[in-house]
Enzyme design. Sequence first.
Site, mmCIF file in Angstrom:
data_model
loop_
_atom_site.group_PDB
_atom_site.id
_atom_site.type_symbol
_atom_site.label_atom_id
_atom_site.label_comp_id
_atom_site.label_asym_id
_atom_site.label_seq_id
_atom_site.Cartn_x
_atom_site.Cartn_y
_atom_site.Cartn_z
ATOM 1 N N ARG A 68 8.616 2.927 -9.619
ATOM 2 C CA ARG A 68 9.979 2.419 -10.077
ATOM 3 C C ARG A 68 10.454 1.222 -8.923
ATOM 4 O O ARG A 68 10.854 0.109 -9.417
ATOM 5 C CB ARG A 68 11.089 3.422 -9.951
ATOM 6 C CG ARG A 68 11.194 3.905 -11.394
ATOM 7 C CD ARG A 68 11.782 5.419 -11.000
ATOM 8 N NE ARG A 68 10.659 6.110 -10.393
ATOM 9 C CZ ARG A 68 9.656 6.908 -11.051
ATOM 10 N NH1 ARG A 68 9.732 6.914 -12.367
ATOM 11 N NH2 ARG A 68 8.837 7.586 -10.562
ATOM 12 N N THR A 69 10.377 1.500 -7.980
ATOM 13 C CA THR A 69 10.898 0.585 -6.781
ATOM 14 C C THR A 69 10.084 -0.694 -6.613
ATOM 15 O O THR A 69 10.629 -1.576 -6.724
ATOM 16 C CB THR A 69 10.879 1.459 -5.395
ATOM 17 O OG1 THR A 69 11.506 2.548 -5.440
ATOM 18 C CG2 THR A 69 11.676 0.484 -4.406
ATOM 19 N N LYS A 98 -7.181 -1.729 9.939
ATOM 20 C CA LYS A 98 -7.864 -2.130 10.869
ATOM 21 C C LYS A 98 -7.288 -1.806 12.170
ATOM 22 O O LYS A 98 -7.627 -2.404 13.458
ATOM 23 C CB LYS A 98 -8.271 -3.817 11.088
ATOM 24 C CG LYS A 98 -9.127 -4.143 9.682
ATOM 25 C CD LYS A 98 -9.135 -5.500 9.947
ATOM 26 C CE LYS A 98 -9.750 -6.205 8.543
ATOM 27 N NZ LYS A 98 -9.664 -7.703 8.580
ATOM 28 N N ARG A 119 7.770 -0.526 2.157
ATOM 29 C CA ARG A 119 8.063 0.963 1.991
ATOM 30 C C ARG A 119 7.079 1.610 3.062
ATOM 31 O O ARG A 119 6.061 0.999 2.905
ATOM 32 C CB ARG A 119 7.607 1.305 0.560
ATOM 33 C CG ARG A 119 7.422 2.964 0.671
ATOM 34 C CD ARG A 119 7.592 3.634 -0.823
ATOM 35 N NE ARG A 119 8.851 3.378 -1.491
ATOM 36 C CZ ARG A 119 9.327 4.019 -2.512
ATOM 37 N NH1 ARG A 119 8.220 4.973 -3.146
ATOM 38 N NH2 ARG A 119 10.412 3.959 -2.889
ATOM 39 N N HIS A 147 16.873 4.861 1.453
ATOM 40 C CA HIS A 147 16.530 4.017 0.508
ATOM 41 C C HIS A 147 17.801 3.411 -0.093
ATOM 42 O O HIS A 147 18.105 3.828 -1.258
ATOM 43 C CB HIS A 147 15.733 4.967 -0.477
ATOM 44 C CG HIS A 147 14.825 4.416 -1.689
ATOM 45 N ND1 HIS A 147 14.901 3.117 -1.739
ATOM 46 C CD2 HIS A 147 13.964 5.047 -2.397
ATOM 47 C CE1 HIS A 147 14.000 2.978 -2.794
ATOM 48 N NE2 HIS A 147 13.611 3.968 -3.192
#
Length: 320
Positions: A68-69, A98, A119, A147
Amino acid sequence: MRDTLAPSPAAPVRPGVRHLLDATTLDRAFIEGILGRALAIEGIGASVQVSSLREQILATLFYEPSTRTRFSLEAAMLRLGGQVISAEDASRGSSAAKGETLEDTIRIVAGYADLIALRHPEMGAAGRAATVSPVPILNAGDGAGQHPTQGLLDVFTIQRELGRLDQLRVAMVGDLAHGRTVHSIALLLSCFPANELIFVAPASLRIGEDILGELRARGTSIREETDLDAVAGDLDVLYQTRIQRERFASEADYEDVRGVYVVDEAVMRRLPKQAILMHPLPRLDEIDPAVDSDPRAAYFRQARNGLFVRMAVLEWLAGI
Ligand code: NCD
């Protein structure tokens, strides 16, 4: 509206650059501004492009899974006339694999994009990113932290469904220790008068003292409970959440609390007729699908609302 919504005094952000990092710093005027714009955008129709972000590029840098986000942010950017570059699995598909630091990655991506949605599994990661980023950072979830765009779309949903953001009795249920959406929505609801927040969780998953302390300092009425049945009959909003399996130290710890609260038809019979059932999604077994057809089940409408709210947030971050 304030220009810079910084996470904490410990993390200085570059002057003049807007960020959306943490619901703690948002006030009522900001929330109402975003909700009003989201409503206007929805009225225009999401199929109509608004074009306010034409020629701008959003980078979505996701170190944790998302449906969703990320999709709603990317769709929001495209519907605003902008463009998107994306690392959907950044811990493996970017130079993080890396060993590059988050700070270096942000410095580089900021050279290619006008906005960054991040995120990350670590609490405070978005705040760290903001300290080095010359472009706006949108916190799309930082571990068990916050959030904020989910919190904004949650309060937008409550406003749409119930017609108000004050004088509400809201129960938040489930994994309140790790559930970052709860942290954000609780703080946003505390900006409006006469709300009562009831936190329903087993002892091991209680909401953190940091959030509770902030709510107390604001004078918000709060209560902690362990029994969902005892509170379900007297609510305006039941906000169910997923037990955050990925944040437990061991599988055994997760199994101990798995399935602790399930919203099924019996719980819905207790819930008042005018109340709504919300969930940030994804759900596992904590909402019985038999409940989906109940008109009070608002979670799919809630997810859809994310598009309009994130369009409004992207415009604000871009300075529009
Ligand atoms: C939530 C999240 O990622 O915090 N999902 C979402 O963004 N709607 C909730 C969850 O993962 O349980």
